[in-house]
Design an enzyme around this catalytic site. Sequence first.
Site, short mmCIF file in Angstrom:
data_model
loop_
_atom_site.label_atom_id
_atom_site.label_comp_id
_atom_site.label_asym_id
_atom_site.label_seq_id
_atom_site.Cartn_x
_atom_site.Cartn_y
_atom_site.Cartn_z
N ARG A 1 31.53 47.52 48.07
CA ARG A 1 32.33 46.86 47.04
C ARG A 1 32.07 47.50 45.68
O ARG A 1 30.93 47.74 45.28
CB ARG A 1 31.98 45.37 46.98
CG ARG A 1 32.70 44.61 45.86
CD ARG A 1 32.35 43.15 45.88
NE ARG A 1 32.94 42.47 47.03
CZ ARG A 1 34.16 41.94 47.02
NH1 ARG A 1 34.91 42.00 45.94
NH2 ARG A 1 34.62 41.34 48.09
N ARG A 2 33.16 47.77 44.95
CA ARG A 2 33.06 48.33 43.61
C ARG A 2 33.81 47.45 42.63
O ARG A 2 34.81 46.83 42.97
CB ARG A 2 33.67 49.74 43.57
CG ARG A 2 32.93 50.78 44.38
CD ARG A 2 33.57 52.14 44.18
NE ARG A 2 32.88 53.17 44.95
CZ ARG A 2 33.21 54.46 44.92
NH1 ARG A 2 34.22 54.86 44.17
NH2 ARG A 2 32.54 55.34 45.64
N ASP B 1 37.07 41.45 38.66
CA ASP B 1 37.08 40.14 39.31
C ASP B 1 38.24 39.98 40.29
O ASP B 1 38.62 38.86 40.64
CB ASP B 1 37.14 39.01 38.26
CG ASP B 1 35.97 39.07 37.30
OD1 ASP B 1 34.84 39.35 37.76
OD2 ASP B 1 36.17 38.86 36.09
N ARG B 2 38.77 41.10 40.75
CA ARG B 2 39.88 41.11 41.71
C ARG B 2 41.13 40.42 41.17
O ARG B 2 42.02 40.02 41.92
CB ARG B 2 39.47 40.46 43.05
CG ARG B 2 38.32 41.20 43.75
CD ARG B 2 38.67 42.65 43.99
NE ARG B 2 37.70 43.34 44.83
CZ ARG B 2 36.75 44.16 44.37
NH1 ARG B 2 36.63 44.37 43.07
NH2 ARG B 2 35.93 44.77 45.21
N LEU B 3 41.23 40.28 39.86
CA LEU B 3 42.42 39.72 39.23
C LEU B 3 43.31 40.87 38.77
O LEU B 3 43.47 41.14 37.59
CB LEU B 3 42.04 38.80 38.07
CG LEU B 3 41.26 37.54 38.48
CD1 LEU B 3 40.85 36.72 37.27
CD2 LEU B 3 42.09 36.69 39.44
#
Length: 224
Positions: free
Chosen positions: A12-13, A199-201
Amino acid sequence: MSAEQPELSRLRRDYAERAIEVTELTSAPEPLFARWFAEVDAVARKSDASWFEANAMVLTTADAEAHPSSRTVLLKGYGPEGFTFYTNLRSRKGRQIAANPNVSLLFPWYPLQRQVAVQGAVAPVPDAESDGYFASRPRGAQLGAWASEQSETIPDRAWLDRRLAEFDARFPDVVPRPAHWGGLRVRPDSVEFWQGRPDRLHDRILYVRDAAAPHGWRVERLSP
């Protein structure tokens, strides 16, 4: 999890703080695509990113029974009329497109944490356009278009090498374009621009072809 499998959570990055600003948006997708392509192409030309091809795109097709298949092909032209690539029309993708012209394209522009996803229908480019591009190819690539029975089973590599030698002898000067090789153009019905964010947003901007919309495109923001 087997001992040989890496712990995927370690891969994960976090994404860089980039955004698709409202001021970047254009009335149609092509100008924004052109800007993004220029930016990623500049990155690809750097020596430390020589592994990356900016015009590489994943083409997904489906046969008449809706069984999908994907492969990477190279973009050879783009503009308001669509996205153009060239191929052996007898190949698996060529046969599937003949049965079902609806396809998707994905440009995975990892260095900038971006991707562009296209959905649309395929149509052949004019013969003159295919002839012009074929004439610009290196001789080896021209002969390869004759030698390869793309997607068909062959006995071994030596068979392919013999075929190449045969066509090299057959065409000592100009190599004509095979009738089964040509250009295909994807006319987009939708184009999504995706920018990775923390934040994957992520930012997702979708252009949808709409005759009732200004300039023929409706622009929407999608939730990540």
